[in-house]
Scaffold this motif. Structure first.
Motif, PDB file in Angstrom:
ATOM      1  N   ASN A 172       0.772  -1.101   0.023  1.00 15.75           N
ATOM      2  CA  ASN A 172      -0.183   0.004   0.048  1.00 15.75           C
ATOM      3  C   ASN A 172       0.842   1.166   0.083  1.00 15.75           C
ATOM      4  O   ASN A 172       0.538   2.213  -0.697  1.00 15.75           O
ATOM      5  CB  ASN A 172      -0.966  -0.063   1.254  1.00 15.75           C
ATOM      6  N   ILE A 174      -7.558   0.473  -2.384  1.00 15.38           N
ATOM      7  CA  ILE A 174      -7.421   0.489  -0.970  1.00 15.38           C
ATOM      8  C   ILE A 174      -8.826   0.033  -0.570  1.00 15.38           C
ATOM      9  O   ILE A 174      -8.784  -0.564   0.499  1.00 15.38           O
ATOM     10  CB  ILE A 174      -7.646   2.247  -0.520  1.00 15.38           C
ATOM     11  N   THR A 193      -7.988  -3.619  -0.288  1.00 15.56           N
ATOM     12  CA  THR A 193      -7.193  -4.084   0.954  1.00 15.56           C
ATOM     13  C   THR A 193      -7.883  -3.843   2.043  1.00 15.56           C
ATOM     14  O   THR A 193      -7.789  -4.855   2.942  1.00 15.56           O
ATOM     15  CB  THR A 193      -6.012  -2.916   1.002  1.00 15.56           C
ATOM     16  N   LEU A 217      -2.009   0.788   8.217  1.00 15.85           N
ATOM     17  CA  LEU A 217      -2.469   1.327   7.121  1.00 15.85           C
ATOM     18  C   LEU A 217      -3.010   2.805   7.231  1.00 15.85           C
ATOM     19  O   LEU A 217      -2.943   3.694   6.444  1.00 15.85           O
ATOM     20  CB  LEU A 217      -3.744   0.555   6.523  1.00 15.85           C
TER      21      LEU A 217
END
Length: 688
Positions: free
Chosen positions: A217, A245, A248, A278
């Motif tokens: 990422n 995103i 994920t 993240l």
């Protein structure tokens, strides 16, 4: 040497046969070694995702090593046709080196196979290939920019608030909308690793796989550059949603649910840690505008909070503790890099999860951790550089009050108060890690700051916004603690007076401007006034006086006067007088009326003649009111006051601020004032 040894044709023929046999044997050995190594490697990686299996089982370096061994073996066999008297040395030397290189190729292939079947190495290869692919797409976008850029007008002007998005790169990625397929596939493979090895109990590999997801990422964000768009609350922007995103985060959610289904606490905690990581990665996204919200980081915090909430029904307190800490850390990162209002949702989730300790005793540590995280958020809000924390700090304060109110409905323990223990990270006055301790250090630092210190001025403004309306929640908590007969009432009484003192201290700081000073003193006045809302029934008065309410009010009044806030000190003195008559109406065994009048007298004497005159007027008016004590109580109190007036020089209890003030007062003024009060209480007793 070779020429002398192989001097005959028969000897040369023997050497030719030796080289041919060695070459043939090496060809067979290469075939056997290749088959065994490839079979063993494929058996070890056969449960991998299909795409990654094909990538590793067709490794170019491994196959190249075997191909080299085959070619060298064939070359050795072929050298047998070149053996003659003139080329003996060259042929033997070439065959020897070929054998050496074949052995080296076998060893390299073996070590390469070990690397390929090592899951940590596999993840490293996956990361390396993904980063290489993303850099390739970034270079393609860079080369295509001249074709996609549009000319801007020569007279166009820019403003600092204008967007600086890379429109050409955005257009390129929209045209090549499948450019993230390889990256999504890499995330899918990494998540497959995480799930598979977590089921096997190999958490080192599963943790490395989740770290690989975070690294992918980060590489994706770097490659995409300034092509991210934040959510707009008024206008829907189709570019604000990022498919990679979203994919994920959804895969992480599924991994968390898988861990919950198997009750695998380690897998759940690793997934929560990946979500928190993240959040930090997404906070680094450049939205090309200083006013854009960190929408992708907020999305990740939403997934994190939902994942932690989903653990609540399953009785995993340790996971909830880790989740609370991760949510608190994520909120702090949001506060440091984004808008303070962004933490409101996380603060609410932390409070809701902390409330689970009210229903389940095993979750009491979760309540304590939640209060600690809310205390951290409160303190960080006071120190942040934002000019508008009013909404955020108000939400955090209401969340704290929600947890405290619900927890006060739980029966308190008789010896060590569970209310004070589990709500202590926010309200404790004895812990060095509590909010009060840190506020005291902050107030001391502000008192030493220079008048032109901009950082100190910003913190003072934040403290003023935090104190705005604080009296409402603190009054409700104080009354709830008194109603529940909880020892937490002691913490609330001292918390109120402690925060009042801090607000007054900050208002006197050199960096505090006139407006902030007035606001801080107003908030301090309203906060200390909450102590006048204590019910006037005997049971409540007796319960509160057990926590030395008279001493607390007297000390607050003295501290306000020492800080130059005479008007506030006078108001606190009036509150002390009100409490003296409220508590003095009942025979509680605490001598509230006597100690209250002694404290009022000492406070008035130290304040001057005007204060003495005000005290006389107040005593006379209250004795004629409906709430005046009964005559029997007044007679006994008068005798005690007269006895105290005759013994002003006795050694007092120095733990009592009232006794200390009496000992340090002007006795020539204090004695007649006490006698006058005793005469007003009971003229007949005073004459006797």
């Amino acid at each position: 040497m070779l020429a002398s040894y192989y001097s005959t044709e028969h000897a040369v023929e023997g050497l030719r046969g030796l080289i041919l046999n060695v070459g043939s044997a090496l060809i067979g050995a290469a075939a056997i070694v290749t088959s065994l190594v490839l079979f063993a490697m494929q058996v070890n990686i056969e449960r991998m995702p299909h795409g990654l299996f094909r990538r590793l089982s067709a490794d170019r370096k491994l196959l190249g090593a075997f191909a080299l061994a085959f070619l060298l073996a064939i070359g050795v066999a072929t050298l047998s046709t070149f053996v003659d008297q003139a080329r003996l040395a060259q042929v033997v030397l070439a065959a020897s080196w070929a054998v050496v290189f074949i052995l080296i190729s076998f060893m390299y292939a073996y070590r390469r196979a070990l690397v390929l079947i090592n899951p940590l190495q596999q993840l490293g290869i996956l990361m390396q290939d993904t980063r290489k692919e993303l850099r390739t797409w970034a270079r393609r976008a860079q080369r295509a920019m001249p074709l996609l850029e549009r000319d801007e007008g020569a007279n166009s002007t820019t403003s600092p608030s204008d967007s600086t998005h890379d429109l050409a790169r955005t257009a390129f990625f929209q045209i090549n909308n499948r450019w993230t397929d390889g990256t999504k596939r890499a995330v899918r493979h990494a998540m497959s690793f995480a799930g598979r090895y977590a089921e096997q109990g190999d958490y080192e590999v599963s943790g490395a796989a989740l770290n690989a997801v975070v690294g992918i990422n980060a590489a994706y964000i770097e490659s995409k550059g300034k092509t991210f768009y934040a959510n707009n609350p008024f206008v829907e922007n189709p570019f604000s949603s990022d498919g990679f995103i979203n994919d994920t985060l959804e895969r992480l959610r599924q991994n968390s649910q898988s861990g919950i289904a198997r009750r695998d606490e380690q897998q759940i905690e690793q997934t929560l840690q990946a979500m928190a990581a993240l959040v930090r990665v997404y906070l680094g996204i450049d939205y090309s505008s200083p006013y854009a919200s960190k929408s992708h980081a907020q999305l990740a915090t939403g997934y994190l909070a939902s994942a932690v909430q989903s653990v609540v029904p399953h009785g995993m307190a340790d996971v909830l503790l880790e989740g609370q800490r991760l949510m608190g850390q994520s909120a702090q990162y949001l506060l440091a890099h984004g808008d303070p209002n962004d933490i409101a949702t996380l603060s609410e989730k932390i409070a809701l999860i902390a409330c689970t300790g009210c229903a389940k005793e095993d979750y009491r540590p979760v309540t304590m951790e939640g209060m600690a995280q809310l205390a951290n958020l409160t303190f960080d809000l006071l120190r942040c550089g934002s000019h508008d924390i009013h909404f955020a700090v108000g939400e955090v304060r209401r969340d704290v009050a929600l947890v405290a109110k619900l927890f006060l409905t739980v029966p308190d323990t008789p010896l060590s108060s569970s209310h004070s223990t589990f709500l202590g990270p926010y309200y404790s006055l004895t812990s060095m890690q509590s909010l009060m301790s840190r506020l005291t250090e902050l107030a001391n630092a502000l008192s030493q700051a220079q008048p032109d210190n901009a950082d100190a001025q910003a913190v003072i403004r934040n403290i003023e916004r935090w104190a705005d309306g604080i009296y409402q929640t603190e009054k409700e908590l104080l009354l709830a603690a008194i109603q529940a007969k909880s020892h937490f009432a002691f913490d609330m009484i001292h918390w109120i007076t402690g925060v009042t003192e801090i607000l007054l201290a900050v208002s006197n700081a050199p960096a505090c401007d006139h407006h902030s000073q007035e606001e801080l003193q107003k908030h301090a006045r309203w906060l200390i006034a909450t102590l006048t809302w204590i019910p006037d029934d005997k049971e409540s008065v007796t319960f509160v006086e057990n926590f030395q309410m008279t001493e607390v009010l007297f000390e607050a009044a003295v501290n306000a006067r020492n800080r130059g806030c005479d008007e506030i000190a006078r108001e606190i003195g009036e509150s002390l007088a009100s409490w003296t008559f409220k508590g003095g109406r009942y025979q509680t065994g605490r001598a509230v009326l006597e100690r209250g009048f002694c404290g009022l007298a000492a406070f008035a004497v130290n304040g001057g003649d005007e204060e003495i005159s005000l005290l006389r007027t107040a005593v006379a008016s209250r004795l004629t009111g409906k709430s005046a004590p009964e005559q029997e109580i007044r007679d006994r109190t008068a005798r005690e006051i007269l006895e105290r007036a005759e013994n002003l020089y006795r050694q007092g209890h120095w733990s009592s601020r009232i006794e200390m003030a009496i000992a340090q007062s002007d006795h020539a003024k204090l004695r007649p004032l006490l006698e006058e009060i005793a005469f007003a209480l009971s003229p007949g007793t005073a004459n006797k």
